[in-house]
Each structure stands twice: as C-alpha cells, then as structure tokens.
Scaffold this active site. Sequence first.
Site, PDB file in Angstrom:
ATOM      1  N   ASP A 103       7.279   1.182  28.655  1.00  0.00           N
ATOM      2  CA  ASP A 103       7.574   0.724  27.164  1.00  0.00           C
ATOM      3  C   ASP A 103       6.362   0.562  26.382  1.00  0.00           C
ATOM      4  OD1 ASP A 103      10.004  -0.684  25.714  1.00  0.00           O
ATOM      5  OD2 ASP A 103       8.034  -1.647  25.312  1.00  0.00           O
TER       6      ASP A 103
ATOM      7  N   GLU B 152      11.427   3.393  22.282  1.00  0.00           N
ATOM      8  CA  GLU B 152      10.150   3.430  22.796  1.00  0.00           C
ATOM      9  C   GLU B 152      10.211   3.303  24.479  1.00  0.00           C
ATOM     10  OE1 GLU B 152      10.357  -0.726  21.433  1.00  0.00           O
ATOM     11  OE2 GLU B 152      11.248   1.091  20.745  1.00  0.00           O
TER      12      GLU B 152
END
Length: 360
Positions: free
Chosen positions: A237, A280
């Site tokens: 992430d 993301e």
Amino acid sequence: MHALFKHLRQVRDGGQRREYSRYLAQRMGPMIHALMLVGALAYLVAVIAGTLVRHSPLPLWLRLAPLPLLLLIAASTRRVRQPGLLSTLTLLCVALLEIGINLNGADDLHRQSVVLPGLLLPVASSVIWLGRWDFIAAMLLCALGPLPMLLSGNIDSALVFQYLVYMAIAIVLSTVLRAFMARTLFEQFRLERQLREQANTDGLTGLLVRNRFLELARSALAELHRQRQPACMLFVDADRFKQLNDQYGHAAGDAALVALAATLRRQTRAGDLIGRIGGEEFAMLLPGNSLEQGCRRAEQLRLSMHEIRRPDGPLTTSIGVACSQRCRDDIQTLLARADQAMRQAKNTGRDRVVCSPDDC
C-alpha cells in the site's frame, strides 16, 4: 503478396507462437474434422463410380483399404486440439488419399483419372494447415503422390508435363488461399488477445485487475498445495496517497502509481503474480517462497520504492506478508492475512514490512 505473409514475422515470441498454435487448433479443429469426413466420403464415391464404369485388375477390397483408416483418423480429430497431433493426423490423411489415388488409377492406361483428384486435393486442403511447415509438407505430398502411377508402365511424357503444369497452378492457388486464411485468423487472434488483455489488466498500471489476479492466484495456490510447496502473499500500500492526490492533483498520483507498478515488475521472478487490488493497493503472490524469503523480498521492494520521487519526497510503502506453508489457506484468507499485516505496518509508523506470524 508480401503483405499476406507479414503476420508470420509478427509472432516472434515463443510463448505467443505456442498460444497462436493452440488458438488455430481450437478454431480449425472442427473444420479439419469435417473436411476429413468429406474426403473419406468422396473417396468412397470415387471408388464405387470407378468400379461401375470400368474393370480394375485390383480387387475392390484393396482399393477400399485406405477408407477404414481415413474414417478412423477423421473420427479421432473430432476432439483432438493439440496442434502437433492435429497436424500429424491431417498429413496422414493426405498421404492415405494419395495412396488411394494410385490404387484406383493403376488400371487406367492413359492415367487421366489422376489429374482431377490430384489437382483438387491441394486446393481443398489449403486452408486447414496450422503451420507453414505443415503446409509445405502437404503440398509436397500432393505434388509427388500421384507421380509413381504417372511414371509406371509406358510413360506418357505429355501427360506428365500437363500434370506438372496444372499441379504448379494448383499449388500457387493454394498458397494464395492459405495466405489470406492465415492472415485473417492471425488478425482475429490478435484482436481477441488484445480484448482479453484489456479485460484482465488495469488500464493505468498494466497489472492484473483484482478479479483476474485472484483467479490466477487461486489456481496457482491450489497447485502449490498439491505439490506441498509454500507461497507468500505481499500486500503493498502506498503511504499517504490521498494526501498526494489532494495537494498535487490526480496526475501526480497516477504518475506515482505507474512508477510503483514498474518497480513491482522489476522485482518479479518467473511464476510471480502481481495485481492491482484497489486504488493504491497491490498484491504479489510469490510461489515457492517461505515466510522468511517473502519478508526478505518485501524489504528489498520497500527500499527500492524510495527511488521513486513524489513532489513531496520519496515514495514509501507499507507491506504486509503472509505465508501459506503447511496449512490449506484459500486465496481470500491468505490475502486477508497479508492485508491485516499491512494495516499493522500502517499503524506502527508506515514505510515498513510486517510479516504475519507463520501459524500454519
């Protein structure tokens, strides 16, 4: 004519060439099966018609001898979709038809009966050959097959010359027909492949979309379980990504994601799978990696991300690692464990790797 064969040079990658061969076998298999049945039926009709119009010194059973093998080969191609086997069976069918032409023309003193079937065979079979070498071998069989009968006994040089001229015309026509067919099939293959890639990959990063990643990872994990091999899942992430979008715009965020995806690709090895799971968030399946190996690779990946420059500084990531070693985690459970480890990395300061306990 040059443009017709251009597609042969476009399939350069070995994997793509094998995929194209399998595609041809799947698409052309039913047509090959149908043409073989038609060929066997046409051979039967020709033998019976020849028996009715003239006496043959060869017994009927001998002239019909190729027919059972032709029917057997035609029946076997109904479900065969392996390119190599399908090509071999098709070449064998052509060879049997050529043998049949010689058997049924042996009694014709003028050998006129060989001209028509000898010319029909290359044209009729021109569109079914999967590869270039299959086509060349088939054309040689068609051209040379009737020659033993033409050259036996009293040789009629005029008939031989006439046969060679007509056969040359037939082979040129067959080459043109096959070239058009091959080009059409290649363009269709390329279009279908492009559509599949668009459906299975993320438009921005070029990585697998979530559903496709999970589908492939599920199959890979099941195979690893059967082989009693470990596998690691990395959940990656990008840190403070919303802040980047809010302060510098989505273009900056997109550029960071593209660079992140490129770094992931550079870190992959044969057999690894990468997918974009969310905005993301990314996942990597590392087949054959223990928890220790997976954590070491995750740390290397985290450090390599620092080379990516955002407008507000280097890109950092939080990475969670989970291993399926002795247990039978399904892919969703393994991904959830890696996600939980990633969240722990977020909560303890970001820009770090947290490895899920190897409790399998």
